[in-house]
Design a protein around this motif. Structure first.
Motif, PDB file in Angstrom:
ATOM      1  N   ARG A 125      17.159   5.821   7.218  1.00  0.00           N
ATOM      2  CA  ARG A 125      16.306   4.646   7.905  1.00  0.00           C
ATOM      3  C   ARG A 125      14.628   5.192   7.395  1.00  0.00           C
ATOM      4  O   ARG A 125      13.689   4.321   6.905  1.00  0.00           O
ATOM      5  N   ASN A 126      14.215   6.472   7.784  1.00  0.00           N
ATOM      6  CA  ASN A 126      13.060   6.779   7.595  1.00  0.00           C
ATOM      7  C   ASN A 126      12.865   7.501   6.155  1.00  0.00           C
ATOM      8  O   ASN A 126      12.972   8.573   6.031  1.00  0.00           O
ATOM      9  N   LEU A 127      12.720   6.558   5.397  1.00  0.00           N
ATOM     10  CA  LEU A 127      12.541   6.795   4.027  1.00  0.00           C
ATOM     11  C   LEU A 127      11.371   7.637   3.594  1.00  0.00           C
ATOM     12  O   LEU A 127      11.322   8.604   2.772  1.00  0.00           O
ATOM     13  N   THR A 128      10.308   7.442   3.960  1.00  0.00           N
ATOM     14  CA  THR A 128       9.067   8.146   4.146  1.00  0.00           C
ATOM     15  C   THR A 128       9.273   9.773   4.257  1.00  0.00           C
ATOM     16  O   THR A 128       8.679  10.649   3.740  1.00  0.00           O
ATOM     17  N   LEU A 129       9.993   9.895   5.446  1.00  0.00           N
ATOM     18  CA  LEU A 129      10.350  11.512   5.585  1.00  0.00           C
ATOM     19  C   LEU A 129      10.815  12.104   4.649  1.00  0.00           C
ATOM     20  O   LEU A 129      10.682  13.079   4.454  1.00  0.00           O
ATOM     21  N   TRP A 130      12.164  11.168   4.102  1.00  0.00           N
ATOM     22  CA  TRP A 130      12.864  11.842   3.142  1.00  0.00           C
ATOM     23  C   TRP A 130      12.095  12.315   1.968  1.00  0.00           C
ATOM     24  O   TRP A 130      12.372  13.276   1.169  1.00  0.00           O
ATOM     25  N   ILE A 131      11.090  11.245   1.420  1.00  0.00           N
ATOM     26  CA  ILE A 131      10.185  11.646   0.475  1.00  0.00           C
ATOM     27  C   ILE A 131       9.267  12.816   0.770  1.00  0.00           C
ATOM     28  O   ILE A 131       9.107  13.654  -0.222  1.00  0.00           O
ATOM     29  N   TYR A 132       8.849  13.078   1.736  1.00  0.00           N
ATOM     30  CA  TYR A 132       7.925  14.067   2.187  1.00  0.00           C
ATOM     31  C   TYR A 132       8.941  15.287   2.194  1.00  0.00           C
ATOM     32  O   TYR A 132       8.377  16.392   1.377  1.00  0.00           O
ATOM     33  N   LEU A 133       9.907  15.393   2.414  1.00  0.00           N
ATOM     34  CA  LEU A 133      11.062  16.588   2.470  1.00  0.00           C
ATOM     35  C   LEU A 133      11.344  16.861   1.255  1.00  0.00           C
ATOM     36  O   LEU A 133      11.601  18.143   0.858  1.00  0.00           O
ATOM     37  N   TYR A 134      11.203  15.898   0.187  1.00  0.00           N
ATOM     38  CA  TYR A 134      11.443  16.366  -1.178  1.00  0.00           C
ATOM     39  C   TYR A 134      10.299  16.752  -2.002  1.00  0.00           C
ATOM     40  O   TYR A 134      10.029  17.729  -2.806  1.00  0.00           O
TER      41      TYR A 134
ATOM     42  N   GLY B 299       1.054  -1.261  -0.074  1.00  0.00           N
ATOM     43  CA  GLY B 299       0.033   0.038   0.006  1.00  0.00           C
ATOM     44  C   GLY B 299       0.903   1.245   0.159  1.00  0.00           C
ATOM     45  O   GLY B 299       0.362   2.244   0.276  1.00  0.00           O
ATOM     46  N   SER B 300       2.151   1.217  -0.071  1.00  0.00           N
ATOM     47  CA  SER B 300       2.860   2.325  -0.109  1.00  0.00           C
ATOM     48  C   SER B 300       3.711   2.503  -1.317  1.00  0.00           C
ATOM     49  O   SER B 300       5.040   2.856  -1.300  1.00  0.00           O
ATOM     50  N   GLY B 301       3.095   2.263  -2.370  1.00  0.00           N
ATOM     51  CA  GLY B 301       3.614   2.588  -3.780  1.00  0.00           C
ATOM     52  C   GLY B 301       4.793   1.520  -4.121  1.00  0.00           C
ATOM     53  O   GLY B 301       4.434   0.457  -3.750  1.00  0.00           O
ATOM     54  N   LEU B 302       5.781   2.077  -4.598  1.00  0.00           N
ATOM     55  CA  LEU B 302       6.882   1.060  -5.148  1.00  0.00           C
ATOM     56  C   LEU B 302       7.611   0.560  -4.013  1.00  0.00           C
ATOM     57  O   LEU B 302       7.390   0.857  -2.737  1.00  0.00           O
ATOM     58  N   GLN B 303       8.211  -0.696  -4.175  1.00  0.00           N
ATOM     59  CA  GLN B 303       8.949  -1.339  -3.104  1.00  0.00           C
ATOM     60  C   GLN B 303      10.373  -0.445  -2.635  1.00  0.00           C
ATOM     61  O   GLN B 303      10.523   0.541  -3.340  1.00  0.00           O
ATOM     62  N   GLU B 304      10.618  -0.578  -1.233  1.00  0.00           N
ATOM     63  CA  GLU B 304      11.680   0.350  -0.839  1.00  0.00           C
ATOM     64  C   GLU B 304      12.867   0.553  -1.822  1.00  0.00           C
ATOM     65  O   GLU B 304      13.353   1.810  -1.996  1.00  0.00           O
ATOM     66  N   ALA B 305      13.441  -0.612  -2.307  1.00  0.00           N
ATOM     67  CA  ALA B 305      14.706  -0.384  -3.344  1.00  0.00           C
ATOM     68  C   ALA B 305      14.269   0.535  -4.423  1.00  0.00           C
ATOM     69  O   ALA B 305      15.195   1.263  -4.658  1.00  0.00           O
ATOM     70  N   ASP B 306      13.125   0.195  -4.966  1.00  0.00           N
ATOM     71  CA  ASP B 306      12.722   1.153  -6.267  1.00  0.00           C
ATOM     72  C   ASP B 306      12.522   2.396  -5.719  1.00  0.00           C
ATOM     73  O   ASP B 306      12.945   3.483  -6.367  1.00  0.00           O
ATOM     74  N   GLN B 307      11.895   2.883  -4.476  1.00  0.00           N
ATOM     75  CA  GLN B 307      11.687   4.106  -4.076  1.00  0.00           C
ATOM     76  C   GLN B 307      12.950   4.937  -3.961  1.00  0.00           C
ATOM     77  O   GLN B 307      13.101   5.995  -4.338  1.00  0.00           O
TER      78      GLN B 307
ATOM     79  N   LEU C  50       4.052  11.158  -9.140  1.00  0.00           N
ATOM     80  CA  LEU C  50       5.219  11.114  -7.923  1.00  0.00           C
ATOM     81  C   LEU C  50       4.390  10.711  -6.711  1.00  0.00           C
ATOM     82  O   LEU C  50       4.984   9.804  -6.036  1.00  0.00           O
ATOM     83  N   ALA C  51       3.548  11.392  -6.204  1.00  0.00           N
ATOM     84  CA  ALA C  51       2.988  11.189  -4.922  1.00  0.00           C
ATOM     85  C   ALA C  51       2.413   9.655  -4.855  1.00  0.00           C
ATOM     86  O   ALA C  51       2.790   9.012  -3.727  1.00  0.00           O
ATOM     87  N   TYR C  52       1.620   9.052  -5.957  1.00  0.00           N
ATOM     88  CA  TYR C  52       1.303   7.771  -5.874  1.00  0.00           C
ATOM     89  C   TYR C  52       2.217   6.596  -5.877  1.00  0.00           C
ATOM     90  O   TYR C  52       2.307   5.725  -5.240  1.00  0.00           O
ATOM     91  N   LEU C  53       3.394   6.993  -6.724  1.00  0.00           N
ATOM     92  CA  LEU C  53       4.428   5.948  -6.974  1.00  0.00           C
ATOM     93  C   LEU C  53       5.388   5.826  -5.726  1.00  0.00           C
ATOM     94  O   LEU C  53       5.728   4.967  -5.082  1.00  0.00           O
ATOM     95  N   LEU C  54       5.411   7.142  -5.184  1.00  0.00           N
ATOM     96  CA  LEU C  54       6.697   7.082  -3.706  1.00  0.00           C
ATOM     97  C   LEU C  54       5.641   6.722  -2.377  1.00  0.00           C
ATOM     98  O   LEU C  54       6.334   6.550  -1.615  1.00  0.00           O
ATOM     99  N   LEU C  55       4.457   7.053  -2.251  1.00  0.00           N
ATOM    100  CA  LEU C  55       3.689   6.971  -1.076  1.00  0.00           C
ATOM    101  C   LEU C  55       2.505   6.184  -1.163  1.00  0.00           C
ATOM    102  O   LEU C  55       2.187   6.032  -0.153  1.00  0.00           O
ATOM    103  N   GLY C  56       2.326   5.570  -2.162  1.00  0.00           N
ATOM    104  CA  GLY C  56       0.928   4.732  -2.414  1.00  0.00           C
ATOM    105  C   GLY C  56      -0.288   5.447  -2.362  1.00  0.00           C
ATOM    106  O   GLY C  56      -0.442   6.503  -2.552  1.00  0.00           O
ATOM    107  N   ARG C  57      -1.341   4.625  -2.507  1.00  0.00           N
ATOM    108  CA  ARG C  57      -2.624   5.172  -2.797  1.00  0.00           C
ATOM    109  C   ARG C  57      -3.242   5.874  -1.909  1.00  0.00           C
ATOM    110  O   ARG C  57      -3.430   7.034  -2.113  1.00  0.00           O
ATOM    111  N   LEU C  58      -3.214   5.675  -0.747  1.00  0.00           N
ATOM    112  CA  LEU C  58      -4.012   6.410   0.656  1.00  0.00           C
ATOM    113  C   LEU C  58      -2.914   7.769   0.799  1.00  0.00           C
ATOM    114  O   LEU C  58      -3.414   8.898   0.472  1.00  0.00           O
TER     115      LEU C  58
END
Length: 281
Positions: free
Chosen positions: A73-82, A13-21, A113-121
């Motif tokens: 470690r906290n990849l989601t935070l980095w995604i939001y910061l970008y 539910g979080s878009g791409l797999q972590e390595a792809d993210q 970009l939002a859906y690919l990196l963060l998933g649907r919700l």
């Protein structure tokens, strides 16, 4: 019922797999950094040293982030910061004085970009407000009295953005469901419903690591069914399959919620009994 699988967070539910993210984020950051460094040089040559300095610093910061995100470690935070500054800048370039009407096309990258990196919700929650704001600002900055051709152009831009949002949302919903199904099939023995050999091995390695930390004991039980070939030969493979399912159901009924059972192959099975000694097993 005992858990056959190690508890691992699903990324479906979080878009791409972590390595792809991480790979996509590195590509985005490096491309943005190179672009800003190029613009910094152009701004300096155009007599805008302070703007050139700002773009230079942001470009260098993105270059550092591109290197750092490989182990963050906290990849989601980095995604939001970008994404947050990037989306805000996209909004800015469509309302800046004398902005080109074609600048609106960059808004279409927001849901992608939002859906690919963060998933649907989370992708929807982030993209929807920016898209709505971009639409309102785009309309507000247009002349109040538009001719038919101008109205057609505006309708095309807005309808295209809406369709992209809908298509991306539907695609991500279907992709996440398909991934969950594939993940379940990969971890589950199709015949008995217990953990597959690979999944059981992962659970065992995880249990060993946990036991080394807790020092509370772990028992691995390997077992097979005696004379099972005779069952298949005498009653047929359908009866043999039913026997395997019956035995797995019986084993499940006798195990704790923390225990795990897996089919290692044929009539061979494995049990993981954490926090247990030999006598307890």
């Amino acid at each position: 019922m005992p858990s056959e699988f190690p508890e691992q967070p699903s990324s479906a539910g979080s878009g791409l797999q972590e390595a792809d993210q991480r790979s996509l984020m590195r590509l985005l950051m490096s491309t943005t950094a190179a672009t800003l460094l190029g613009f910094a040089l152009l701004q300096y040559l155009a007599g805008q040293p302070w703007l050139a300095l700002a773009e230079l610093l942001v470009g260098l910061l993105l270059g550092w982030a591109c290197w750092r995100i490989r182990t963050a470690r906290n990849l989601t935070l980095w995604i939001y910061l970008y994404l947050l500054p990037t989306f805000s800048f996209i909004i800015y370039i469509i309302v800046v004085p004398d902005a080109s009407a074609s600048a609106f096309v960059w808004v279409y990258t927001i849901p992608l970009l939002a859906y690919l990196l963060l998933g649907r919700l989370r992708g929807f929650v982030l993209a929807a407000p920016f898209l709505l704001l971009a639409t309102l600002l785009y309309i507000a900055t247009r002349p109040k009295f538009l001719g038919p051709l101008a109205l057609i152009d505006m309708a095309n831009a807005l309808l295209c953005g809406l369709l992209i949002m809908v298509f991306v949302h539907v695609y991500e919903t279907r992709r996440a469901a398909a991934y969950r199904q594939l993940e379940r099939l990969a971890k589950t023995d199709a015949l008995t419903g217990v953990a597959s050999r690979g999944s059981f091995q992962q659970a065992m390695e995880q249990s060993i690591r946990e036991t080394e930390v807790s020092q509370q004991g772990l028992v691995l039980v390997l077992l097979d069914i005696d004379l099972f070939k005779e069952v298949n030969d005498r009653y047929g493979h359908d009866a043999g399959d039913q026997a395997l399912r019956h035995i797995c159901n019986g084993l499940r009924a006798g195990l704790r919620a923390t225990d795990r059972i897996g089919r290692l192959g044929g009539e061979e099975f494995g049990l993981l009994l954490p926090q247990t000694d030999r006598q307890g097993a």
